[in-house]
Scaffold this active site. Structure first.
Site, PDB file in Angstrom:
ATOM      1  N   LYS A  49      -1.564  10.226  14.379  1.00 60.29           N
ATOM      2  CA  LYS A  49      -0.221  10.238  14.963  1.00 60.29           C
ATOM      3  C   LYS A  49      -0.196  11.154  16.190  1.00 60.29           C
ATOM      4  O   LYS A  49      -1.014  12.085  16.301  1.00 60.29           O
ATOM      5  CB  LYS A  49       0.787  10.770  13.934  1.00 60.29           C
ATOM      6  CG  LYS A  49       0.832   9.978  12.629  1.00 60.29           C
ATOM      7  CD  LYS A  49       1.437   8.613  12.829  1.00 60.29           C
ATOM      8  CE  LYS A  49       1.569   7.858  11.517  1.00 60.29           C
ATOM      9  NZ  LYS A  49       1.872   6.440  11.731  1.00 60.29           N
ATOM     10  N   LYS A  56       0.848  -1.184   0.000  1.00 60.23           N
ATOM     11  CA  LYS A  56       0.000   0.000   0.000  1.00 60.23           C
ATOM     12  C   LYS A  56       0.891   1.243   0.000  1.00 60.23           C
ATOM     13  O   LYS A  56       2.069   1.107   0.348  1.00 60.23           O
ATOM     14  CB  LYS A  56      -0.911  -0.010   1.216  1.00 60.23           C
ATOM     15  CG  LYS A  56      -0.133  -0.066   2.548  1.00 60.23           C
ATOM     16  CD  LYS A  56      -0.849   0.567   3.665  1.00 60.23           C
ATOM     17  CE  LYS A  56      -0.406   1.930   3.895  1.00 60.23           C
ATOM     18  NZ  LYS A  56       0.206   2.487   4.945  1.00 60.23           N
ATOM     19  N   LYS A  86      -3.040  -9.960  10.798  1.00 62.46           N
ATOM     20  CA  LYS A  86      -2.938 -10.023  12.266  1.00 62.46           C
ATOM     21  C   LYS A  86      -3.848 -11.122  12.798  1.00 62.46           C
ATOM     22  O   LYS A  86      -5.007 -11.224  12.380  1.00 62.46           O
ATOM     23  CB  LYS A  86      -3.340  -8.669  12.879  1.00 62.46           C
ATOM     24  CG  LYS A  86      -2.301  -7.572  12.638  1.00 62.46           C
ATOM     25  CD  LYS A  86      -2.808  -6.245  13.192  1.00 62.46           C
ATOM     26  CE  LYS A  86      -1.900  -5.094  12.802  1.00 62.46           C
ATOM     27  NZ  LYS A  86      -0.845  -4.831  13.769  1.00 62.46           N
ATOM     28  N   ASP A 122      -3.220   6.975   4.570  1.00 60.13           N
ATOM     29  CA  ASP A 122      -2.250   6.069   5.185  1.00 60.13           C
ATOM     30  C   ASP A 122      -2.934   4.962   5.979  1.00 60.13           C
ATOM     31  O   ASP A 122      -2.468   3.827   5.997  1.00 60.13           O
ATOM     32  CB  ASP A 122      -1.317   6.878   6.116  1.00 60.13           C
ATOM     33  CG  ASP A 122      -0.174   6.046   6.685  1.00 60.13           C
ATOM     34  OD1 ASP A 122       0.354   5.191   5.944  1.00 60.13           O
ATOM     35  OD2 ASP A 122       0.209   6.261   7.849  1.00 60.13           O
ATOM     36  N   HIS A 176      -6.048   0.248   5.975  1.00 60.77           N
ATOM     37  CA  HIS A 176      -6.241  -0.700   7.074  1.00 60.77           C
ATOM     38  C   HIS A 176      -7.639  -0.671   7.705  1.00 60.77           C
ATOM     39  O   HIS A 176      -8.251  -1.708   7.912  1.00 60.77           O
ATOM     40  CB  HIS A 176      -5.218  -0.430   8.171  1.00 60.77           C
ATOM     41  CG  HIS A 176      -3.796  -0.410   7.688  1.00 60.77           C
ATOM     42  ND1 HIS A 176      -3.297  -1.348   6.826  1.00 60.77           N
ATOM     43  CD2 HIS A 176      -2.757   0.435   7.952  1.00 60.77           C
ATOM     44  CE1 HIS A 176      -2.023  -1.093   6.594  1.00 60.77           C
ATOM     45  NE2 HIS A 176      -1.671  -0.012   7.254  1.00 60.77           N
ATOM     46  N   HIS A 227      -1.201  -5.358   5.836  1.00 59.30           N
ATOM     47  CA  HIS A 227      -0.711  -6.242   6.893  1.00 59.30           C
ATOM     48  C   HIS A 227      -1.668  -6.349   8.080  1.00 59.30           C
ATOM     49  O   HIS A 227      -1.569  -7.278   8.857  1.00 59.30           O
ATOM     50  CB  HIS A 227       0.703  -5.859   7.335  1.00 59.30           C
ATOM     51  CG  HIS A 227       0.801  -4.611   8.153  1.00 59.30           C
ATOM     52  ND1 HIS A 227       0.784  -3.358   7.621  1.00 59.30           N
ATOM     53  CD2 HIS A 227       0.931  -4.434   9.487  1.00 59.30           C
ATOM     54  CE1 HIS A 227       0.902  -2.470   8.587  1.00 59.30           C
ATOM     55  NE2 HIS A 227       0.993  -3.086   9.736  1.00 59.30           N
ATOM     56  N   GLU A 257      -2.147   6.287  17.490  1.00 62.48           N
ATOM     57  CA  GLU A 257      -0.729   5.940  17.626  1.00 62.48           C
ATOM     58  C   GLU A 257      -0.027   7.064  18.383  1.00 62.48           C
ATOM     59  O   GLU A 257      -0.313   8.240  18.148  1.00 62.48           O
ATOM     60  CB  GLU A 257      -0.067   5.795  16.255  1.00 62.48           C
ATOM     61  CG  GLU A 257      -0.605   4.650  15.428  1.00 62.48           C
ATOM     62  CD  GLU A 257       0.137   4.505  14.097  1.00 62.48           C
ATOM     63  OE1 GLU A 257       0.963   3.608  13.980  1.00 62.48           O
ATOM     64  OE2 GLU A 257      -0.102   5.328  13.193  1.00 62.48           O
TER      65      GLU A 257
HETATM   66  C1  BG6 Z   1       1.527   1.497   8.227  1.00 64.93           C
HETATM   67  C2  BG6 Z   1       1.421   3.005   8.209  1.00 64.93           C
HETATM   68  O1  BG6 Z   1       0.903   0.938   7.106  1.00 64.93           O
HETATM   69  O2  BG6 Z   1       0.922   0.983   9.404  1.00 64.93           O
HETATM   70  C3  BG6 Z   1       2.061   3.586   9.455  1.00 64.93           C
HETATM   71  O3  BG6 Z   1       2.060   3.533   7.047  1.00 64.93           O
HETATM   72  C4  BG6 Z   1       1.481   2.935  10.698  1.00 64.93           C
HETATM   73  O4  BG6 Z   1       1.891   4.996   9.483  1.00 64.93           O
HETATM   74  C5  BG6 Z   1       1.533   1.422  10.599  1.00 64.93           C
HETATM   75  O5  BG6 Z   1       2.227   3.382  11.818  1.00 64.93           O
HETATM   76  C6  BG6 Z   1       0.835   0.752  11.773  1.00 64.93           C
HETATM   77  O6  BG6 Z   1       1.024  -0.632  11.669  1.00 64.93           O
HETATM   78  P1  BG6 Z   1       1.451  -1.606  12.856  1.00 64.93           P
HETATM   79  O7  BG6 Z   1       2.267  -2.703  12.228  1.00 64.93           O
HETATM   80  O8  BG6 Z   1       2.186  -0.808  13.857  1.00 64.93           O
HETATM   81  O9  BG6 Z   1       0.197  -2.179  13.361  1.00 64.93           O
END
Ligand code: BG6
Length: 491
Positions: free
Chosen positions: A336, A158, A192, A245, A250, A188, A226
């Protein structure tokens, strides 16, 4: 498409493979891909014979020894299993490096041929494109013109486009070289354990699915705050923002699992079809129900424009307009520099009509006592919150919970990280957890009103939960589950 492995209990074993990591010198390869491949190897999930070739443009080229050292450093820093002894030596022996530029691919081509000979038999080719989106087109075209694409599978990172038009153009250019069955668009979050477990929770139990609908559920929240800031990624982030993002990738994918109808089988075809139906039912994003925030100090980050209008946090209300969900708001939030790093789905239930208990205090938000909370940050947990009588002479209620924790309940050592699980699935040819072109394009389509007409960004203090007033108004009359406040007795 492989379906059998989802019903079997022996470890799945992929065919022999030659894997090429494009972007092998980059951040993603270092943090996730090289450690992930090593962990798969240690877990006995890599093919009996395989080779991994790192690739990057000539200007970033490495010798074989340098690449092995690079992989060793990455595994040391980011893998739960450290690179030691014979196991590491055997894994390191599978690593080599071949540079590739759109018009100079011979070094890579030579390495692939050598690796195929060394692996023996007829190994499959798998390419992982861990590269900036602007480079997708030229690398795909190079794979086509060099003949490397033949019979291969390709994992694409992505963000897949930045709007409907660019996603369509990207799909078109990829389809010139690869058919849809060869393409693995990775998200991703869908790898999970706890996200995959949503399917088990809903469809393997008689307990939850009957109440998983608008008659019982008042609201759904998918909340991924986050504490991280943009961590030096200004170049990528300032062009992208929190919506592209996190949300359009996600969070909407997770929403797809929460909201889908039971698939007729647990196969890639059926799962993806059901997820696409949810996306089809999503109403176009209504900008009146979107809050865009920007953390204070963002504009002073190196590489960020002094007048940047990029959102570092976004909260919105989405609606799935179908029989199961009509009228149930789905609140999505991510950003963020917020107050905590969490990944939480909350389903809030209607209150029972007979209010015979004196629990309706002003400081306990209405409807907040019956919730199912799925925490999908690894290793993950599921909590059911309900009211119970406190011991004593009075009928005095307090909030109670039933908790399932992955970490305490199963062999956590068997767990795979999102990337590991998905790379394994790509080697097995199982597309169940990967997104298809239709689904992606639909998500960009419903995003168009927001992308065309974004509300202004509002500042928020770092470590907070976003612009407080707007974020509170957006979700009213409900409340964000995070941060959790302890419950008090009702009397
Ligand atoms: C990524 C984003 O795809 O996923 C990031 O670009 C983000 O900005 C991250 O922090 C969060 O993923 P994870 O692996 O921490 O769950």
């Amino acid at each position: 498409m492989s379906t059998a492995k989802r019903h079997e209990y022996e470890l799945p074993k992929p065919d022999r493979h030659v894997i090429v990591l494009f972007g092998a010198t980059g951040d993603l390869a270092k943090r996730k891909l090289l450690p992930g491949l090593y962990h798969l190897y240690v877990a006995g999930l890599m093919p009996d014979k395989f080779a991994i070739i790192g690739s990057a443009p000539e200007k970033f080229s490495m010798t074989e020894d340098e690449f092995r050292q690079h992989a060793h450093d990455a595994v040391t820093e980011f893998c739960s299993t450290k690179p030691e002894g014979d196991t590491w030596q055997r894994f390191a022996a599978t690593l080599s490096f071949g540079s590739a530029d759109p018009d100079a691919f011979m070094p890579l081509l030579t390495k692939v041929k050598e690796a195929e000979q060394a692996v023996g038999g007829s190994p499959r080719r798998l390419y992982h494109l861990a590269i900036p989106p602007s480079a997708f087109g030229s690398v795909i075209a190079m794979l086509g013109s060099s003949g490397l694409a033949e019979g291969a599978r390709v994992i694409i990172e992505k963000p897949f486009g930045t709007d409907l038009e660019s996603a369509r153009a990207l799909n078109e250019s990829i389809h010139k070289v690869f058919s849809e069955s060869q393409i693995f668009r990775i998200d991703h979050f869908l790898g999970k354990e706890s996200v995959d477990n949503i399917l088990a929770l809903r469809f393997a139990n008689g307990l939850f699915e009957p109440i998983w609908n608008r008659s019982h559920i008042r609201y759904v929240q998918i909340d991924v705050p986050e504490t991280l800031s943009i961590e030096g990624r200004a170049d990528f982030y300032d062009k992208t923002g929190a919506y592209r993002d996190m949300i359009v990738t996600h969070l909407f994918q997770v929403l797809g699992f929460v909201a889908m109808e039971p698939p007729t089988a647990l196969t890639a075809k059926q799962l993806r079809a059901e997820k696409t139906k949810v996306f089809d039912a999503l109403k176009p994003v209504d900008v009146r129900h979107v809050v865009r925030g920007q953390y204070e100090g963002y504009r002073s980050e190196p590489g960020v424009a002094a007048d940047s209008q990029t959102e570092t946090m976004v909260a919105l209300r989405a609606e799935v307009d179908n029989w199961r969900w009509a009228g149930v708001p789905f609140y999505l939030r991510s950003g963020k520099s917020l107050g905590a790093s969490r990944q939480v789905i909350t389903l809030g239930f209607h209150e029972p009509p007979l209010k015979m208990f004196a629990v309706h205090r002003k400081d306990v938000p209405s409807g907040r006592r019956n919730e199912i909370i799925i925490d999908f940050a690894d290793p993950g947990s599921i909590t059911t919150k309900f009211l119970a009588k406190q011991p004593g002479a009075e009928m005095c209620l307090n909030e109670a919970s039933m908790v399932f924790k992955y970490g305490d309940s199963f062999q956590a050592a068997n767990a795979l990280e999102g990337y590991e699980r998905l790379i394994l699935d790509a080697m097995l040819g199982d597309q169940s957890l990967f997104t298809n072109s239709e689904g992606i394009e639909r998500l960009w389509e419903i995003s168009t009103p927001l992308l065309d007409n974004p509300p202004p960004v509002e500042p928020y203090p770092q470590g907070s939960w976003g612009p407080a007033e707007s974020v509170g108004k957006l979700i009213a009359p409900f409340h964000w589950h995070i941060p959790e406040n302890g419950a008090q007795p009702s009397c």
